[in-house]
Design a protein around this motif. Structure first.
Motif, PDB file in Angstrom:
ATOM      1  N   THR A   4      44.041  41.563  34.064  1.00 23.82           N
ATOM      2  CA  THR A   4      45.075  41.400  33.040  1.00 23.82           C
ATOM      3  C   THR A   4      45.572  42.765  32.567  1.00 23.82           C
ATOM      4  O   THR A   4      46.782  42.988  32.433  1.00 23.82           O
ATOM      5  CB  THR A   4      44.510  40.610  31.844  1.00 23.82           C
ATOM      6  OG1 THR A   4      44.105  39.312  32.284  1.00 23.82           O
ATOM      7  CG2 THR A   4      45.569  40.470  30.747  1.00 23.82           C
ATOM      8  N   ASP A   5      44.636  43.692  32.332  1.00 24.07           N
ATOM      9  CA  ASP A   5      45.032  45.043  31.922  1.00 24.07           C
ATOM     10  C   ASP A   5      45.864  45.717  33.008  1.00 24.07           C
ATOM     11  O   ASP A   5      46.807  46.468  32.711  1.00 24.07           O
ATOM     12  CB  ASP A   5      43.798  45.895  31.631  1.00 24.07           C
ATOM     13  CG  ASP A   5      43.085  45.476  30.363  1.00 24.07           C
ATOM     14  OD1 ASP A   5      43.723  44.814  29.523  1.00 24.07           O
ATOM     15  OD2 ASP A   5      41.884  45.793  30.224  1.00 24.07           O
ATOM     16  N   GLU A   6      45.514  45.444  34.253  1.00 21.33           N
ATOM     17  CA  GLU A   6      46.271  46.022  35.364  1.00 21.33           C
ATOM     18  C   GLU A   6      47.703  45.507  35.361  1.00 21.33           C
ATOM     19  O   GLU A   6      48.656  46.268  35.589  1.00 21.33           O
ATOM     20  CB  GLU A   6      45.595  45.678  36.692  1.00 21.33           C
ATOM     21  CG  GLU A   6      46.280  46.309  37.899  1.00 21.33           C
ATOM     22  CD  GLU A   6      45.585  45.963  39.210  1.00 21.33           C
ATOM     23  OE1 GLU A   6      46.192  46.201  40.265  1.00 21.33           O
ATOM     24  OE2 GLU A   6      44.453  45.448  39.164  1.00 21.33           O
ATOM     25  N   VAL A   7      47.867  44.209  35.087  1.00 27.53           N
ATOM     26  CA  VAL A   7      49.214  43.636  35.009  1.00 27.53           C
ATOM     27  C   VAL A   7      50.007  44.318  33.896  1.00 27.53           C
ATOM     28  O   VAL A   7      51.171  44.698  34.081  1.00 27.53           O
ATOM     29  CB  VAL A   7      49.144  42.112  34.763  1.00 27.53           C
ATOM     30  CG1 VAL A   7      50.524  41.556  34.433  1.00 27.53           C
ATOM     31  CG2 VAL A   7      48.570  41.414  35.988  1.00 27.53           C
ATOM     32  N   VAL A   8      49.377  44.462  32.731  1.00 23.94           N
ATOM     33  CA  VAL A   8      50.041  45.111  31.605  1.00 23.94           C
ATOM     34  C   VAL A   8      50.478  46.523  31.988  1.00 23.94           C
ATOM     35  O   VAL A   8      51.624  46.929  31.746  1.00 23.94           O
ATOM     36  CB  VAL A   8      49.109  45.143  30.378  1.00 23.94           C
ATOM     37  CG1 VAL A   8      49.691  46.042  29.284  1.00 23.94           C
ATOM     38  CG2 VAL A   8      48.889  43.733  29.840  1.00 23.94           C
ATOM     39  N   ASP A   9      49.583  47.275  32.605  1.00 25.92           N
ATOM     40  CA  ASP A   9      49.895  48.654  32.979  1.00 25.92           C
ATOM     41  C   ASP A   9      50.996  48.716  34.032  1.00 25.92           C
ATOM     42  O   ASP A   9      51.901  49.564  33.961  1.00 25.92           O
ATOM     43  CB  ASP A   9      48.640  49.359  33.510  1.00 25.92           C
ATOM     44  CG  ASP A   9      47.665  49.718  32.404  1.00 25.92           C
ATOM     45  OD1 ASP A   9      48.037  49.575  31.225  1.00 25.92           O
ATOM     46  OD2 ASP A   9      46.532  50.128  32.720  1.00 25.92           O
ATOM     47  N   ARG A  10      50.951  47.815  35.011  1.00 28.16           N
ATOM     48  CA  ARG A  10      51.929  47.862  36.100  1.00 28.16           C
ATOM     49  C   ARG A  10      53.324  47.465  35.614  1.00 28.16           C
ATOM     50  O   ARG A  10      54.325  48.071  36.013  1.00 28.16           O
ATOM     51  CB  ARG A  10      51.473  46.943  37.240  1.00 28.16           C
ATOM     52  CG  ARG A  10      50.155  47.352  37.915  1.00 28.16           C
ATOM     53  CD  ARG A  10      50.346  48.468  38.935  1.00 28.16           C
ATOM     54  NE  ARG A  10      51.181  48.056  40.043  1.00 28.16           N
ATOM     55  CZ  ARG A  10      50.755  47.331  41.091  1.00 28.16           C
ATOM     56  NH1 ARG A  10      49.476  46.929  41.146  1.00 28.16           N
ATOM     57  NH2 ARG A  10      51.574  47.019  42.076  1.00 28.16           N
ATOM     58  N   ILE A  11      53.404  46.439  34.774  1.00 27.98           N
ATOM     59  CA  ILE A  11      54.721  46.045  34.259  1.00 27.98           C
ATOM     60  C   ILE A  11      55.263  47.115  33.319  1.00 27.98           C
ATOM     61  O   ILE A  11      56.459  47.439  33.340  1.00 27.98           O
ATOM     62  CB  ILE A  11      54.645  44.673  33.552  1.00 27.98           C
ATOM     63  CG1 ILE A  11      54.329  43.576  34.572  1.00 27.98           C
ATOM     64  CG2 ILE A  11      55.958  44.361  32.828  1.00 27.98           C
ATOM     65  CD1 ILE A  11      54.175  42.192  33.981  1.00 27.98           C
ATOM     66  N   THR A  12      54.369  47.695  32.509  1.00 28.59           N
ATOM     67  CA  THR A  12      54.793  48.791  31.638  1.00 28.59           C
ATOM     68  C   THR A  12      55.345  49.947  32.464  1.00 28.59           C
ATOM     69  O   THR A  12      56.369  50.551  32.111  1.00 28.59           O
ATOM     70  CB  THR A  12      53.611  49.279  30.779  1.00 28.59           C
ATOM     71  OG1 THR A  12      53.139  48.197  29.978  1.00 28.59           O
ATOM     72  CG2 THR A  12      54.034  50.432  29.883  1.00 28.59           C
ATOM     73  N   ALA A  13      54.690  50.249  33.580  1.00 30.35           N
ATOM     74  CA  ALA A  13      55.154  51.326  34.457  1.00 30.35           C
ATOM     75  C   ALA A  13      56.536  51.008  35.029  1.00 30.35           C
ATOM     76  O   ALA A  13      57.383  51.903  35.168  1.00 30.35           O
ATOM     77  CB  ALA A  13      54.151  51.555  35.581  1.00 30.35           C
TER      78      ALA A  13
END
Length: 231
Positions: A4-13
């Protein structure tokens, strides 16, 4: 790092590097999950987290979109932090508020020639506060607090920095009950506060940066002193 954190980071990027911008629609769930290399359930959790943070919004039947990314949306979750910290640490929260609002008043004074719509609205908020104190049934404390919040909001907006204004709104809205408590427990506190507000506005409208800074600081220190006496 969780998926989930990875999704947040990737979409933020994707937002930071310009692949997604304010108002853009995200790819459909299946395609985005494949692009990010995560399961659709992990993607949904990440989208929900970003929605809570004010970054994304899901529209029923229309998909998921990047919000306007307005600072007022992004600063909203800060209110929860303030609420939690206020329990037993109210003076600390107000100290941060004072630091921000003192500089906002100075910036508003520096930009106050001629006074714009925000300062006119601040003056109207003070007139509303006076009316709330002069009712036949006594002080309307709900209306008075609303006017207090409006005054500080408009002065912050007049500073010309939307991020600063959003932070002040987040802090001010969650600390209103402390001001209400002071008004109910200290004789003449509401009248003093109104006089201080008028002095702040006069300094800002006059473009007196130093006086605006000092007036705002003194006003908010009085609230901190009240809270320190309680703790």
């Amino acid at each position: 790092m969780s998926r989930t954190d990875e999704v947040v980071d990737r979409i933020t990027a994707m937002i930071l590097d310009g692949r997604l911008g304010p108002g853009d629609r995200l790819p459909v769930e299946k395609d985005l999950a494949e692009t990010l290399g995560v399961s659709r359930s992990s993607l949904r959790e990440g989208v929900r987290a970003l929605s809570v943070l004010g970054v994304l919004e899901t529209r029923q039947g229309a998909g998921t979109y990047v919000t306007t990314l307005d600072p007022s949306l992004l600063a909203g979750p800060l209110g929860l932090v303030v609420e939690l910290q206020s329990a037993g640490h109210a003076a600390h929260v107000h100290a941060v508020r004072r630091m921000l609002e003192t500089e906002a008043a100075a910036l508003a004074a520096a930009a106050a020639h001629p006074p714009g719509a925000e300062l006119m609205a601040a003056g109207e908020a003070l007139d509303a506060a006076a009316a709330a104190m002069d009712g036949a049934a006594g002080t309307d404390h709900d209306a008075l607090i609303a006017s207090d919040l409006a005054f500080h909001h408009h002065v912050a907006r007049a500073a010309g920095n939307p991020v600063l204004a959003a932070l002040i709104d987040a802090l001010g809205g969650r600390t209103a009950r402390h001001r209400l408590r002071r008004g109910l427990s200290e004789p003449d506190a509401d009248a003093r506060s109104l006089r201080e507000h008028r002095a702040i506005l006069a300094a800002v409208v006059d473009g007196d940066v130093d006086r605006a800074r000092v007036r705002m600081s003194a006003h908010l220190i009085a609230v901190e002193d009240f809270l320190n006496d309680l703790e």
